[in-house]
Design a protein around this motif. Structure first.
Motif, mmCIF file in Angstrom:
data_model
loop_
_atom_site.group_PDB
_atom_site.id
_atom_site.type_symbol
_atom_site.label_atom_id
_atom_site.label_comp_id
_atom_site.label_asym_id
_atom_site.label_seq_id
_atom_site.Cartn_x
_atom_site.Cartn_y
_atom_site.Cartn_z
ATOM 1 N N UNK A 157 13.646 10.143 6.988
ATOM 2 C CA UNK A 157 13.611 8.687 6.817
ATOM 3 C C UNK A 157 13.491 8.274 5.353
ATOM 4 N N UNK A 158 13.590 9.212 4.437
ATOM 5 C CA UNK A 158 13.332 8.940 3.021
ATOM 6 C C UNK A 158 14.230 7.839 2.451
ATOM 7 N N UNK A 159 15.433 7.692 2.997
ATOM 8 C CA UNK A 159 16.376 6.730 2.448
ATOM 9 C C UNK A 159 16.271 5.322 3.002
ATOM 10 N N UNK A 160 15.273 5.039 3.819
ATOM 11 C CA UNK A 160 15.135 3.703 4.417
ATOM 12 C C UNK A 160 14.397 2.795 3.432
ATOM 13 N N UNK A 161 15.158 2.022 2.676
ATOM 14 C CA UNK A 161 14.602 1.250 1.561
ATOM 15 C C UNK A 161 13.594 0.203 2.018
ATOM 16 N N UNK A 162 13.795 -0.399 3.193
ATOM 17 C CA UNK A 162 12.906 -1.477 3.629
ATOM 18 C C UNK A 162 11.501 -1.001 3.984
ATOM 19 N N UNK A 163 11.293 0.311 4.030
ATOM 20 C CA UNK A 163 9.959 0.839 4.315
ATOM 21 C C UNK A 163 9.194 1.177 3.036
ATOM 22 N N UNK A 164 9.705 0.753 1.900
ATOM 23 C CA UNK A 164 9.046 1.026 0.624
ATOM 24 C C UNK A 164 8.778 -0.274 -0.117
ATOM 25 N N UNK A 165 7.676 -0.311 -0.884
ATOM 26 C CA UNK A 165 7.386 -1.472 -1.707
ATOM 27 C C UNK A 165 5.964 -1.981 -1.531
ATOM 28 N N UNK A 183 2.029 -8.848 -1.929
ATOM 29 C CA UNK A 183 0.741 -9.471 -1.625
ATOM 30 C C UNK A 183 0.918 -10.944 -1.287
ATOM 31 N N UNK A 184 0.586 -11.258 -0.051
ATOM 32 C CA UNK A 184 0.543 -12.643 0.428
ATOM 33 C C UNK A 184 -0.764 -12.758 1.208
ATOM 34 N N UNK A 185 -1.860 -12.921 0.475
ATOM 35 C CA UNK A 185 -3.178 -12.783 1.080
ATOM 36 C C UNK A 185 -3.572 -11.325 1.003
ATOM 37 N N UNK A 186 -3.422 -10.594 2.105
ATOM 38 C CA UNK A 186 -3.673 -9.158 2.089
ATOM 39 C C UNK A 186 -2.579 -8.429 1.318
ATOM 40 N N UNK A 187 -2.913 -7.236 0.860
ATOM 41 C CA UNK A 187 -1.937 -6.387 0.184
ATOM 42 C C UNK A 187 -1.180 -5.589 1.235
ATOM 43 N N UNK A 188 0.143 -5.632 1.175
ATOM 44 C CA UNK A 188 0.985 -4.885 2.111
ATOM 45 C C UNK A 188 1.747 -3.807 1.360
ATOM 46 N N UNK A 189 1.655 -2.574 1.871
ATOM 47 C CA UNK A 189 2.315 -1.434 1.244
ATOM 48 C C UNK A 189 3.244 -0.801 2.265
ATOM 49 N N UNK A 190 4.512 -0.661 1.905
ATOM 50 C CA UNK A 190 5.463 -0.007 2.791
ATOM 51 C C UNK A 190 5.120 1.458 2.982
ATOM 52 N N UNK A 191 5.423 1.974 4.158
ATOM 53 C CA UNK A 191 5.057 3.337 4.513
ATOM 54 C C UNK A 191 5.609 4.374 3.546
ATOM 55 N N UNK A 192 6.813 4.136 3.022
ATOM 56 C CA UNK A 192 7.463 5.125 2.168
ATOM 57 C C UNK A 192 7.190 4.923 0.682
#
Length: 207
Positions: A88-96, A99-108
């Motif tokens: 799944x390394x190439x799935x760009x939408x799972x990275x990044x 912060x909109x209130x809480x901090x959100x970190x993509x799995x990758x």
């Protein structure tokens, strides 16, 4: 899609990180087939939907492969025995990081991305410093936050600061949809988590 691959009889633990997922793909092209460690099948998922469909079809027989900094060594040592590697390394939408209130970190999101993030430097310094202490620079470049979490090692560098920030993890299943768990409930013990075989961890949120 994926196809059967040729047997690769020996993969030494010290070679696992050097070869990595990208190296396996190169060797596959050279061999004219999908090549994986010790005769396992290997599938590239280009988006979350493809990954979820593969996980639904294969369940516990599949292992998710992203950076591979833990899994490649486990395969080499015979500690993991998946029939299929879902890459799944190439799935760009799972990275990044956002912060909109809480901090959100993509799995990758990689450890290197965490260690160099200006956003983490304000309020999440312990997580940033822990990511910077993970293994070598090579490991930081490929290893992901979700991988560190799902490996559930007692020595995992990022778990303590994540727990301090009351982190939650979001899991998605093709059959059952989405659920969110506190990290403290997701971790069940040494190398044991609440993730079901058909689930994909997609993001981590911190207070």
């Amino acid at each position: 899609t994926y196809m059967r691959i040729r047997e690769r009889p020996e993969l030494r633990a010290e070679d696992a990180l050097r070869i990595g997922p990208a190296g396996l793909q190169i060797r596959a092209k050279q061999a004219g087939s999908r090549l994986s460690a010790r005769g396992r099948r290997y599938a590239d998922a280009s988006n979350p939907e493809e990954a979820l469909q593969l996980l639904r079809a294969h369940g516990e027989a599949a292992s998710i492969l992203a950076g591979g900094s833990d899994l490649m060594i486990q395969l080499a040592r015979g500690e993991a025995h998946p029939a299929l590697l879902v890459h799944i390394e190439g799935i760009a939408e799972l990275s990044g990081i956002a912060q909109h209130g809480n901090l959100t970190i993509g799995a990758l999101t990689t450890h290197r991305q965490l260690a160099t993030s200006a956003r983490l430097a304000c309020g999440y310094l312990a997580l940033q410093e822990s990511a910077a202490s993970v293994g070598s620079r090579q490991t930081q470049e490929v290893g992901t936050l979700a991988g560190n979490i799902c490996n559930a090692s007692p020595a995992a560098d990022t778990l303590a600061p994540l727990l301090v920030h009351a982190a939650t993890v979001t899991l998605v299943s093709d059959a059952r949809g989405e659920r969110t768990l506190p990290l403290q409930d997701f971790l069940r013990g040494r190398r044991t988590t609440a993730r079901q075989g058909d689930e994909l961890l997609t993001r981590i949120e911190l207070e």
